[in-house]
Structures are given as structure tokens and as C-alpha cells.
Design a protein around this motif. Structure first.
Motif, PDB file in Angstrom:
ATOM      1  N   PHE A 116       0.814  -1.219   0.000  1.00 32.73           N
ATOM      2  CA  PHE A 116       0.000   0.000   0.000  1.00 32.73           C
ATOM      3  C   PHE A 116       0.847   1.267   0.000  1.00 32.73           C
ATOM      4  O   PHE A 116       0.612   2.196  -0.765  1.00 32.73           O
ATOM      5  CB  PHE A 116      -0.911   0.056   1.231  1.00 32.73           C
ATOM      6  CG  PHE A 116      -2.210  -0.695   1.102  1.00 32.73           C
ATOM      7  CD1 PHE A 116      -2.773  -0.995  -0.128  1.00 32.73           C
ATOM      8  CD2 PHE A 116      -2.887  -1.086   2.237  1.00 32.73           C
ATOM      9  CE1 PHE A 116      -3.969  -1.673  -0.229  1.00 32.73           C
ATOM     10  CE2 PHE A 116      -4.099  -1.760   2.150  1.00 32.73           C
ATOM     11  CZ  PHE A 116      -4.632  -2.056   0.922  1.00 32.73           C
ATOM     12  N   ASP A 117       1.823   1.334   0.902  1.00 38.69           N
ATOM     13  CA  ASP A 117       2.610   2.560   1.063  1.00 38.69           C
ATOM     14  C   ASP A 117       3.408   2.890  -0.193  1.00 38.69           C
ATOM     15  O   ASP A 117       3.449   4.047  -0.633  1.00 38.69           O
ATOM     16  CB  ASP A 117       3.547   2.450   2.271  1.00 38.69           C
ATOM     17  CG  ASP A 117       2.785   2.361   3.589  1.00 38.69           C
ATOM     18  OD1 ASP A 117       1.669   2.912   3.670  1.00 38.69           O
ATOM     19  OD2 ASP A 117       3.302   1.733   4.531  1.00 38.69           O
ATOM     20  N   GLU A 153       0.911   3.895  -3.014  1.00 37.06           N
ATOM     21  CA  GLU A 153       0.336   5.212  -2.730  1.00 37.06           C
ATOM     22  C   GLU A 153       1.347   6.321  -3.006  1.00 37.06           C
ATOM     23  O   GLU A 153       1.018   7.320  -3.653  1.00 37.06           O
ATOM     24  CB  GLU A 153      -0.130   5.282  -1.283  1.00 37.06           C
ATOM     25  CG  GLU A 153      -0.691   6.633  -0.895  1.00 37.06           C
ATOM     26  CD  GLU A 153      -1.066   6.692   0.563  1.00 37.06           C
ATOM     27  OE1 GLU A 153      -0.638   7.648   1.236  1.00 37.06           O
ATOM     28  OE2 GLU A 153      -1.804   5.792   1.037  1.00 37.06           O
ATOM     29  N   LEU A 186       0.768   9.248  -5.775  1.00 37.23           N
ATOM     30  CA  LEU A 186       0.738  10.656  -5.388  1.00 37.23           C
ATOM     31  C   LEU A 186       1.762  11.454  -6.196  1.00 37.23           C
ATOM     32  O   LEU A 186       1.485  12.574  -6.615  1.00 37.23           O
ATOM     33  CB  LEU A 186       0.978  10.805  -3.884  1.00 37.23           C
ATOM     34  CG  LEU A 186      -0.136  10.259  -2.986  1.00 37.23           C
ATOM     35  CD1 LEU A 186       0.283  10.315  -1.524  1.00 37.23           C
ATOM     36  CD2 LEU A 186      -1.449  10.974  -3.208  1.00 37.23           C
ATOM     37  N   LYS A 239      -5.253  12.075  -2.203  1.00 33.98           N
ATOM     38  CA  LYS A 239      -5.730  11.138  -1.193  1.00 33.98           C
ATOM     39  C   LYS A 239      -6.732  11.860  -0.299  1.00 33.98           C
ATOM     40  O   LYS A 239      -6.368  12.800   0.401  1.00 33.98           O
ATOM     41  CB  LYS A 239      -4.572  10.601  -0.359  1.00 33.98           C
ATOM     42  CG  LYS A 239      -5.012   9.569   0.666  1.00 33.98           C
ATOM     43  CD  LYS A 239      -3.850   9.002   1.439  1.00 33.98           C
ATOM     44  CE  LYS A 239      -4.332   7.994   2.475  1.00 33.98           C
ATOM     45  NZ  LYS A 239      -3.216   7.508   3.299  1.00 33.98           N
ATOM     46  N   GLN A 274     -10.958   7.549   4.795  1.00 35.64           N
ATOM     47  CA  GLN A 274     -10.442   6.268   4.323  1.00 35.64           C
ATOM     48  C   GLN A 274     -11.221   5.148   5.009  1.00 35.64           C
ATOM     49  O   GLN A 274     -10.822   4.634   6.052  1.00 35.64           O
ATOM     50  CB  GLN A 274      -8.935   6.151   4.633  1.00 35.64           C
ATOM     51  CG  GLN A 274      -8.067   7.085   3.839  1.00 35.64           C
ATOM     52  CD  GLN A 274      -8.043   6.714   2.366  1.00 35.64           C
ATOM     53  OE1 GLN A 274      -7.992   5.559   1.984  1.00 35.64           O
ATOM     54  NE2 GLN A 274      -8.092   7.739   1.517  1.00 35.64           N
ATOM     55  N   TRP A 319      -8.372  -1.636   2.119  1.00 39.93           N
ATOM     56  CA  TRP A 319      -8.166  -0.879   0.896  1.00 39.93           C
ATOM     57  C   TRP A 319      -7.893   0.574   1.222  1.00 39.93           C
ATOM     58  O   TRP A 319      -8.140   1.031   2.328  1.00 39.93           O
ATOM     59  CB  TRP A 319      -9.336  -1.014  -0.073  1.00 39.93           C
ATOM     60  CG  TRP A 319     -10.600  -0.299   0.309  1.00 39.93           C
ATOM     61  CD1 TRP A 319     -10.884   1.030   0.120  1.00 39.93           C
ATOM     62  CD2 TRP A 319     -11.750  -0.852   0.937  1.00 39.93           C
ATOM     63  NE1 TRP A 319     -12.130   1.330   0.589  1.00 39.93           N
ATOM     64  CE2 TRP A 319     -12.693   0.180   1.098  1.00 39.93           C
ATOM     65  CE3 TRP A 319     -12.088  -2.128   1.381  1.00 39.93           C
ATOM     66  CZ2 TRP A 319     -13.932  -0.019   1.686  1.00 39.93           C
ATOM     67  CZ3 TRP A 319     -13.323  -2.316   1.961  1.00 39.93           C
ATOM     68  CH2 TRP A 319     -14.230  -1.268   2.100  1.00 39.93           C
ATOM     69  N   ARG A 320      -7.359   1.280   0.248  1.00 39.75           N
ATOM     70  CA  ARG A 320      -7.130   2.715   0.345  1.00 39.75           C
ATOM     71  C   ARG A 320      -7.783   3.393  -0.843  1.00 39.75           C
ATOM     72  O   ARG A 320      -7.711   2.893  -1.961  1.00 39.75           O
ATOM     73  CB  ARG A 320      -5.646   3.052   0.340  1.00 39.75           C
ATOM     74  CG  ARG A 320      -4.966   2.634   1.610  1.00 39.75           C
ATOM     75  CD  ARG A 320      -3.594   3.225   1.719  1.00 39.75           C
ATOM     76  NE  ARG A 320      -2.921   2.624   2.860  1.00 39.75           N
ATOM     77  CZ  ARG A 320      -1.629   2.675   3.072  1.00 39.75           C
ATOM     78  NH1 ARG A 320      -0.849   3.319   2.214  1.00 39.75           N
ATOM     79  NH2 ARG A 320      -1.098   2.102   4.119  1.00 39.75           N
ATOM     80  N   LEU A 344      -7.882   6.565  -3.344  1.00 35.61           N
ATOM     81  CA  LEU A 344      -7.150   7.684  -3.921  1.00 35.61           C
ATOM     82  C   LEU A 344      -8.057   8.339  -4.962  1.00 35.61           C
ATOM     83  O   LEU A 344      -9.081   7.771  -5.351  1.00 35.61           O
ATOM     84  CB  LEU A 344      -5.839   7.228  -4.548  1.00 35.61           C
ATOM     85  CG  LEU A 344      -4.811   6.624  -3.583  1.00 35.61           C
ATOM     86  CD1 LEU A 344      -3.594   6.118  -4.353  1.00 35.61           C
ATOM     87  CD2 LEU A 344      -4.386   7.616  -2.521  1.00 35.61           C
ATOM     88  N   CYS A 357      -9.479   2.622  -5.880  1.00 32.51           N
ATOM     89  CA  CYS A 357      -9.001   1.970  -4.677  1.00 32.51           C
ATOM     90  C   CYS A 357      -7.780   1.107  -4.940  1.00 32.51           C
ATOM     91  O   CYS A 357      -7.641   0.507  -6.010  1.00 32.51           O
ATOM     92  CB  CYS A 357     -10.089   1.067  -4.095  1.00 32.51           C
ATOM     93  SG  CYS A 357     -11.516   1.982  -3.486  1.00 32.51           S
ATOM     94  N   LEU A 358      -6.913   1.072  -3.960  1.00 28.65           N
ATOM     95  CA  LEU A 358      -5.826   0.103  -3.914  1.00 28.65           C
ATOM     96  C   LEU A 358      -6.272  -1.002  -2.985  1.00 28.65           C
ATOM     97  O   LEU A 358      -6.746  -0.728  -1.884  1.00 28.65           O
ATOM     98  CB  LEU A 358      -4.553   0.751  -3.366  1.00 28.65           C
ATOM     99  CG  LEU A 358      -4.042   1.993  -4.102  1.00 28.65           C
ATOM    100  CD1 LEU A 358      -2.796   2.536  -3.404  1.00 28.65           C
ATOM    101  CD2 LEU A 358      -3.761   1.689  -5.550  1.00 28.65           C
TER     102      LEU A 358
END
Length: 122
Positions: free
Chosen positions: A82-83, A86, A90, A96, A100, A106-107, A109, A118-119
């Protein structure tokens, strides 16, 4: 008996098809369609899925999570980290939102044209 249907294409409305296609090309490594132009741009994936981006006059970006202008649709992308994903997105111009709702599942964006995506963990 259910129909035998295979998802072949997804098309997103936007103000600038070439710019949004470039964002997703860099983000997902998809190949640009050779006939892409300022009115309609496309990306091809190795498995045959086509993602299209069509120019719409007076396009209004979704206002997620508020539904003043609904999200209309969203895409999910599987990622290993994820990090890392993301941070790269970005850098490419994604945003973002503060909200959340997915927790660790999920994340959310926002692409440069305002579409939420979504991720999800692969």
C-alpha cells in the motif's frame, strides 16, 4: 442460463483524455491505444481489457465521499505494498482524501480528473 459475457472495456468521462490516460499508463503500466487523441484516449492491458477516457464538455469531477456529484464508478487495483503504491501514485498526480473507510483492506485515492479509485491487497 446466465449470459457468457467478458468485461471488455471501461470508459471514464473526463476533461482531458490524454492526460488521464497518461496518469493510468504510468500507474498501471498499460499500453496506450495508437488511435488515442484529445477526444478519446485508451489503454490496452495484456489480458485484453481496454480502459477508455472520453472528453466531456463541462465535466464535473465526483465529490467523494459527498454525493453532491456522485462517484459514478471506481476502479480497484491490486497492489503488494500500500505505502509504496500510494507514494508513487501521489507523485504521478493522484490525491488522497481524508476519509479512508477501508481500514487495512483498501485505500481510496483520487485520480487527476477526480475519480476515486481503490488500492486493494493482492
Amino acid at each position: 442460463m446466465p449470459l457468457k459475457m467478458k468485461l471488455a472495456a471501461i470508459t471514464l468521462d473526463c476533461a482531458d483524455p490524454l492526460a488521464l490516460a497518461a496518469f493510468y499508463q504510468q500507474a498501471a503500466g498499460l499500453e496506450p491505444h495508437p488511435k488515442s487523441d484529445a477526444e478519446f484516449a485508451g489503454l490496452n492491458s495484456a489480458d485484453g481489457l481496454f480502459i477508455g477516457f472520453q472528453r466531456v464538455d463541462d465535466y464535473q469531477a465526483p465529490n467523494w465521499p459527498d454525493q453532491t456529484v456522485p462517484q459514478q464508478m471506481h476502479l480497484d487495483f491490486e497492489v503488494d505494498d500500500f505505502d509504496e503504491a500510494e507514494a508513487r501514485l501521489l507523485e504521478l498526480g493522484a490525491g488522497k482524501p481524508e476519509q479512508q473507510p477501508g481500514g487495512e483492506r483498501w485505500r481510496v485515492l483520487i485520480d487527476p480528473a477526480g475519480h476515486p479509485f481503490c488500492l486493494v491487497r493482492s
